[in-house]
Enzyme design. Structure first.
Site, mmCIF file in Angstrom:
data_model
loop_
_atom_site.group_PDB
_atom_site.id
_atom_site.type_symbol
_atom_site.label_atom_id
_atom_site.label_comp_id
_atom_site.label_asym_id
_atom_site.label_seq_id
_atom_site.Cartn_x
_atom_site.Cartn_y
_atom_site.Cartn_z
ATOM 1 C CG ASP A 77 6.521 -10.832 -2.420
ATOM 2 O OD1 ASP A 77 6.335 -10.382 -2.518
ATOM 3 O OD2 ASP A 77 5.504 -11.622 -2.552
ATOM 4 C CG ASP A 133 4.624 -5.139 -3.580
ATOM 5 O OD1 ASP A 133 5.491 -6.222 -3.140
ATOM 6 O OD2 ASP A 133 4.012 -4.997 -3.552
#
Length: 412
Positions: free
Chosen positions: A290, A87
């Site tokens: 992201d 992440d």
């Protein structure tokens, strides 16, 4: 010396997933989780401080974001291999740890037991390292036995609370790091559908894996996401052998001092024609990239222009009902083939990113196929470049030099 380590990326619902019994979520559930992740990012960025503080207690809930892509890394001595969601919005790496004094969700791998590792140590408090917890936007505490406590929360429904610790981290046979700082979670929640054991934090920040391995990998990493079921993906650490075709755009200074990798988007093109959207539309909100958000979300004014241009080039096909949050949908029933316009994102520095054909349309069913781009709720909500639009590219994060690169055609 330039070092490079490579990990295989596993699509949690792909053929290499460890748990074949896990049923893939519905499209509605995937999009709902993705909306929740976007909402949590917008909530965090809208608060007065750049990095909000969190509470050391929460309740189990639904994870924001599908958290689709996982890598396997080793913790401890002897090492325990664990699958983690990687992440780029999280900086702290955390895993679930025995004895799970609060709450642990179900995961595929055995929960890590620090008592069985000869290299595990916890961080004491008060110490300088422990004091870093609060300075990096997390809640800091001290247990009755003087162990440093952390609380890392993306929202009030996704969190890890536990002991700040040190352990040997094994990425590859040559990528072994002793004394790696991580969160040994005692109360956690992360519903990933794929049973991940925690999060590999690749965001910006003092605790990030990127910062902790800077002497070896020079704050450079890259990834290629699997573009379809059965294709390969990889996560690389280091600046060795970067692709010659890479084009770099500067990171946006608007996100300096945060965990986010910001971009300066300047325009969008549809069907080979730039829309000449006023640059202020993007600069007012800012843009981040992201790895765990699915679809790209644009400021409403930019999305409106993209939608109008796309519809104008698709008049031969009937429209279909929206599939929230996707609002530009078509009915391809009765068509053996379709022709769709290209979409290109333009970034500062003259960098163009034509979206791979596999990253334009989201298929629910043949009678409901939607453009995989949505809009934010507000003009001031940050735009997000999602992983669906990153297909077909190697994305390079070079935090040392403040730039992000795109290299096409490197992924299967």
């Amino acid at each position: 010396m330039n070092e490079k380590s490579t990990l295989a990326i596993i699509d949690k619902h792909g053929p290499c997933s460890q748990d074949k019994a896990i049923e893939s979520p519905s499209h509605d559930e995937i999009l709902r989780q993705d909306q929740a992740r976007a909402d949590s990012i917008h909530s965090m960025l809208s608060r007065s401080s750049n990095i909000p503080k969190t509470k050391l207690q929460s309740k189990p809930g639904i994870s924001p974001g599908a958290g689709k892509y996982q890598v396997s890394v080793g913790f401890g001595s002897p090492k325990t291999q664990l699958s983690l969601v990687f992440d780029v919005v999280s900086q702290l790496t955390w895993i679930q740890c025995q004895p799970c004094a609060g709450y642990c969700y179900d995961q595929n791998d055995p929960i890590f037991d620090p008592s069985k590792s000869s290299s595990y140590t916890y961080v004491s408090c008060p110490t300088g390292i422990c004091n870093r917890v609060s300075s990096q936007g997390m809640r800091q505490g001290c247990s009755s036995s003087s162990i440093c406590l952390y609380g890392d929360t993306k929202s009030n429904t996704t969190y890890s609370i536990g002991y700040l610790s040190k352990e040997t981290l094994t990425l590859t046979s040559s990528g072994v790091f002793q004394g790696f700082l991580f969160g040994c979670g005692q109360r956690n929640n992360l519903i990933t559908d794929g049973g991940a054991a925690g999060i590999l934090g690749l965001g910006r920040g003092w605790f990030s894996l990127v910062s902790q391995t800077a002497n070896t990998y020079h704050k450079v990493f890259s990834y290629c996401l699997p573009s379809k079921a059965g294709s390969n993906g990889y996560l690389n650490f280091g600046d060795a052998n970067l692709p010659s075709s890479i084009k770099f755009t500067p990171m946006s200074s608007s996100f300096d001092g945060t965990r986010y990798y910001g971009l300066d988007m300047v325009d969008i093109g549809v069907g080979g024609e730039r829309l000449s959207i006023d640059r202020s539309v993007f600069s007012n909100s800012g843009t981040i990239i992201d790895s765990a958000s699915l679809i790209t979300r644009l400021p409403p004014a930019a999305y409106k222009r993209v939608r109008q241009a796309f519809l104008a080039k698709m008049t031969r096909y009937p429209t279909a009902p929206a599939m929230e949050p996707l609002g530009t949908c078509f009915d391809f029933s009765g068509y053996s083939s379709v022709s769709i316009p290209t979409i290109t994102m333009y970034f500062d520095g003259g960098v163009e990113m034509p979206i791979d054909a596999r990253g334009i349309l989201y298929f629910n069913k043949v009678s409901q196929v939607c453009v995989a781009i949505s809009h934010t709720e507000d003009d001031n909500d940050v735009a997000i470049v999602g992983n669906f639009q990153q297909k077909g590219y190697e994305i390079v994060y070079d935090d040392a030099n403040g730039r992000i690169g795109f290299a096409p055609g490197r992924c299967g």
